[in-house]
Design a protein around this motif. Structure first.
Motif, PDB file in Angstrom:
ATOM      1  N   HIS A   1      15.277  -9.348  10.624  1.00 52.23           N
ATOM      2  CA  HIS A   1      16.660  -8.885   9.899  1.00 52.23           C
ATOM      3  C   HIS A   1      16.169  -8.064   8.817  1.00 52.23           C
ATOM      4  CE1 HIS A   1      18.192 -12.766  11.523  1.00 52.23           C
ATOM      5  NE2 HIS A   1      19.115 -12.228  11.426  1.00 52.23           N
ATOM      6  N   ALA A   2      14.937  -7.544   8.823  1.00 47.75           N
ATOM      7  CA  ALA A   2      14.496  -6.242   7.689  1.00 47.75           C
ATOM      8  C   ALA A   2      14.771  -5.073   8.316  1.00 47.75           C
ATOM      9  CB  ALA A   2      12.729  -6.549   7.621  1.00 47.75           C
ATOM     10  N   PRO A   3      14.978  -4.078   7.295  1.00 45.04           N
ATOM     11  CA  PRO A   3      15.285  -2.713   7.766  1.00 45.04           C
ATOM     12  C   PRO A   3      14.469  -1.979   8.525  1.00 45.04           C
ATOM     13  CG  PRO A   3      15.072  -2.729   5.119  1.00 45.04           C
ATOM     14  CD  PRO A   3      15.030  -4.266   5.789  1.00 45.04           C
ATOM     15  N   LEU A   4      14.698  -1.184   9.640  1.00 51.58           N
ATOM     16  CA  LEU A   4      13.778  -0.450  10.206  1.00 51.58           C
ATOM     17  C   LEU A   4      13.796   1.139   9.859  1.00 51.58           C
ATOM     18  CD1 LEU A   4      13.968  -1.857  13.860  1.00 51.58           C
ATOM     19  CD2 LEU A   4      12.539  -2.480  11.901  1.00 51.58           C
ATOM     20  N   GLN A   5      12.863   1.921  10.301  1.00 54.83           N
ATOM     21  CA  GLN A   5      12.947   3.532   9.827  1.00 54.83           C
ATOM     22  C   GLN A   5      12.330   4.054  11.278  1.00 54.83           C
ATOM     23  OE1 GLN A   5      10.368   3.966   6.530  1.00 54.83           O
ATOM     24  NE2 GLN A   5      11.500   2.813   5.267  1.00 54.83           N
ATOM     25  N   PRO A   6      13.008   5.284  11.305  1.00 47.32           N
ATOM     26  CA  PRO A   6      12.621   6.070  12.516  1.00 47.32           C
ATOM     27  C   PRO A   6      10.951   6.113  12.582  1.00 47.32           C
ATOM     28  CG  PRO A   6      14.246   7.263  11.357  1.00 47.32           C
ATOM     29  CD  PRO A   6      13.725   6.085  10.498  1.00 47.32           C
ATOM     30  N   GLY A   7      10.518   6.108  13.653  1.00 44.60           N
ATOM     31  CA  GLY A   7       8.992   6.029  13.795  1.00 44.60           C
ATOM     32  C   GLY A   7       8.557   7.335  14.087  1.00 44.60           C
ATOM     33  N   PHE A  27      -4.654  -1.572  10.017  1.00 43.56           N
ATOM     34  CA  PHE A  27      -4.075  -0.569  11.254  1.00 43.56           C
ATOM     35  C   PHE A  27      -3.214   0.340  10.452  1.00 43.56           C
ATOM     36  CE2 PHE A  27      -0.970  -4.293  10.146  1.00 43.56           C
ATOM     37  CZ  PHE A  27       0.201  -3.682  10.034  1.00 43.56           C
ATOM     38  N   SER A  28      -3.010   1.520  11.042  1.00 40.51           N
ATOM     39  CA  SER A  28      -2.234   2.715  10.772  1.00 40.51           C
ATOM     40  C   SER A  28      -0.603   2.362  11.463  1.00 40.51           C
ATOM     41  CB  SER A  28      -2.824   3.810  11.049  1.00 40.51           C
ATOM     42  OG  SER A  28      -1.778   4.953  11.362  1.00 40.51           O
ATOM     43  N   CYS A  29       0.138   2.458  10.550  1.00 45.49           N
ATOM     44  CA  CYS A  29       1.641   2.464  10.919  1.00 45.49           C
ATOM     45  C   CYS A  29       1.959   3.443  11.927  1.00 45.49           C
ATOM     46  CB  CYS A  29       2.518   2.264   9.886  1.00 45.49           C
ATOM     47  SG  CYS A  29       2.303   0.991   8.651  1.00 45.49           S
ATOM     48  N   ARG A  30       1.522   4.380  11.556  1.00 44.49           N
ATOM     49  CA  ARG A  30       1.842   5.703  12.515  1.00 44.49           C
ATOM     50  C   ARG A  30       1.275   5.682  13.936  1.00 44.49           C
ATOM     51  NH1 ARG A  30      -0.039   9.168   9.321  1.00 44.49           N
ATOM     52  NH2 ARG A  30       1.842   9.336   7.925  1.00 44.49           N
ATOM     53  N   GLU A  31       0.018   5.133  13.964  1.00 46.20           N
ATOM     54  CA  GLU A  31      -0.927   4.982  15.069  1.00 46.20           C
ATOM     55  C   GLU A  31      -0.281   3.805  15.716  1.00 46.20           C
ATOM     56  OE1 GLU A  31      -4.947   4.782  13.907  1.00 46.20           O
ATOM     57  OE2 GLU A  31      -5.093   7.059  13.277  1.00 46.20           O
ATOM     58  N   SER A  64       4.740   3.506  21.612  1.00 47.59           N
ATOM     59  CA  SER A  64       6.163   4.137  21.955  1.00 47.59           C
ATOM     60  C   SER A  64       7.393   3.477  21.254  1.00 47.59           C
ATOM     61  CB  SER A  64       6.249   4.024  23.321  1.00 47.59           C
ATOM     62  OG  SER A  64       5.354   4.802  23.863  1.00 47.59           O
ATOM     63  N   LEU A  65       6.931   3.175  19.964  1.00 50.17           N
ATOM     64  CA  LEU A  65       8.210   2.648  19.086  1.00 50.17           C
ATOM     65  C   LEU A  65       8.851   3.710  18.306  1.00 50.17           C
ATOM     66  CD1 LEU A  65       5.917  -0.142  17.741  1.00 50.17           C
ATOM     67  CD2 LEU A  65       7.657  -0.452  19.621  1.00 50.17           C
ATOM     68  N   ARG A  66      10.118   3.807  18.616  1.00 48.80           N
ATOM     69  CA  ARG A  66      11.060   4.966  17.867  1.00 48.80           C
ATOM     70  C   ARG A  66      11.426   4.558  16.579  1.00 48.80           C
ATOM     71  NH1 ARG A  66      16.322   3.466  18.535  1.00 48.80           N
ATOM     72  NH2 ARG A  66      16.688   2.077  20.326  1.00 48.80           N
ATOM     73  N   THR A  78       1.006  -1.215   0.010  1.00 45.79           N
ATOM     74  CA  THR A  78       0.035  -0.117   0.085  1.00 45.79           C
ATOM     75  C   THR A  78       0.927   1.172  -0.055  1.00 45.79           C
ATOM     76  OG1 THR A  78      -1.612   1.115   1.284  1.00 45.79           O
ATOM     77  CG2 THR A  78      -0.387  -0.298   2.400  1.00 45.79           C
ATOM     78  N   PRO A  79       0.367   2.309  -0.808  1.00 46.62           N
ATOM     79  CA  PRO A  79       1.476   3.520  -0.747  1.00 46.62           C
ATOM     80  C   PRO A  79       1.168   4.293   0.321  1.00 46.62           C
ATOM     81  CG  PRO A  79      -0.669   3.821  -2.203  1.00 46.62           C
ATOM     82  CD  PRO A  79      -0.796   2.209  -1.712  1.00 46.62           C
ATOM     83  N   GLY A  80       0.046   4.075   1.136  1.00 41.34           N
ATOM     84  CA  GLY A  80      -0.197   4.925   2.418  1.00 41.34           C
ATOM     85  C   GLY A  80       0.149   4.416   3.656  1.00 41.34           C
ATOM     86  N   ASP A  81      -0.285   5.005   4.713  1.00 41.17           N
ATOM     87  CA  ASP A  81      -0.104   4.744   6.163  1.00 41.17           C
ATOM     88  C   ASP A  81      -0.820   3.456   6.526  1.00 41.17           C
ATOM     89  OD1 ASP A  81       1.047   5.173   8.753  1.00 41.17           O
ATOM     90  OD2 ASP A  81      -1.081   5.738   9.234  1.00 41.17           O
TER      91      ASP A  81
END
Length: 314
Positions: free
Chosen positions: A308-314, A78-82, A88-90, A64-67
């Motif tokens: 082992h997948a890359p993470l991004q800042p929350g 679910f919303s990734c941002r929410e 409290s995931l950084r 999906t291109p959105g959140d």
């Protein structure tokens, strides 16, 4: 925190990057919960010590291109941002469940695999992973400048063709009812039950109300001819679907089969027409005969891949 959210079950765990070990591994039946957030809350409530601040979630959902991530087979979203804010995931990432399975491939031990066909060194670095379960998922993995790149796809919604007279009869009965014979209509848990019911109709019999695990169990015991034929047909159609998937993606470096069904029936798969149908692609038969084929037998490749997948800042 790593999670593998399938159509039927959700697995959660803590991953220690220094020891490369999993802890607090738990599995939940999705049908018993209203949302992924509810599952995570229950898992976190049972943890001792500090809550994780980094997470990667593998979910059975199309890209999906959105959140917002929407899971087709169980109706969760679910919303990734929410989600990151609520827990409290950084650092946070989500990826398709089979994309996560693909990320697991470089980290599997020999004991995590069963060899179906040893194949040979092909000179290709692209790998394919396909898995029937609630649906039929798939992904590829290849290395670009030494970095593994996993791309997910939806082989379960690709077309499927009959390869025997019996399969033609099955397709003839199902086509008017469904309008389209796509792969996971027959190559999935529900597809196995559908094969059994359709074979009963072809033979003029009333099918017993069997769930997919019951069809598999009876077939593996060998005491129900209809179930045996259903599972044999399932394996043959899986072979056809896998051959098409490897050809479509040029993934000649190896095929890996995952999901909740095949790892429980490896001897049956070996003795079925799976490999013949996998290779039976006309002028490409010799190419497919060289492709190594393995079944992933470890219980949590999705968690390994998410770890082992890359993470991004929350």
């Amino acid at each position: 925190m790593v999670a593998d959210v399938g159509g039927t079950n959700t697995r959660l765990a803590l991953f220690d990057e220094s020891s490369r070990q999993f802890d607090a591994v738990a599995q939940y039946r999705n049908a018993a919960h209203r949302s992924l957030e509810e599952v995570i809350e229950q898992w976190l409530a049972g943890l001792d010590g500090e809550r994780p601040s980094r997470a990667c979630i593998a979910a059975a959902a199309p890209p999906t291109p959105g959140d917002r991530v929407s899971m087709i087979n169980i109706g969760w979203s679910f919303s990734c941002r929410e989600l990151a804010d609520r827990f409290s995931l950084r650092e946070f990432a989500w990826l398709n469940d089979f994309q996560a399975n693909a990320h697991s491939l470089p980290h599997l031990d020999p004991g995590d695999l069963d060899v179906i066909h040893a194949g040979m060194e092909t000179g290709h670095n692209a790998l394919a992973i396909v898995g029937p379960g609630t649906g039929l998922g798939g992904a590829t993995l290849q290395w670009v400048d030494g970095v593994p790149i996993a791309d997910d796809s939806e082989p379960g919604h690709a077309g499927l063709s009959p390869g025997t007279d019996l399969e033609v009869e099955i397709f003839r009965l199902l086509l008017p009812e469904h309008g389209n014979i796509y792969a996971e209509l027959l190559v999935s848990g529900a597809g196995l039950a559908r094969l059994y019911e359709t074979l009963a109709r072809i033979n003029g019999l009333a099918p017993a109300p069997l769930a997919p695990p019951e069809v598999s169990a009876r077939a593996l015991q060998g005491d129900d001819e209809l179930c045996v034929t259903a599972l044999k047909t399932f394996c043959a159609l899986l072979g056809s679907a896998c051959g098409d998937y490897v050809l479509s993606n040029g993934a000649y470096g190896g095929l890996f089969i995952a999901g909740g069904i095949v790892p429980k029936m490896v001897p049956f798969l070996r003795n079925s027409d799976f490999l013949q149908r996998f290779r039976n692609k006309g002028a490409m038969e010799s190419h497919l005969s060289s492709v190594p084929v393995h079944v992933i037998t470890t219980s949590h490749p999705g968690l390994i891949g998410a770890a082992h997948a890359p993470l991004q800042p929350g």
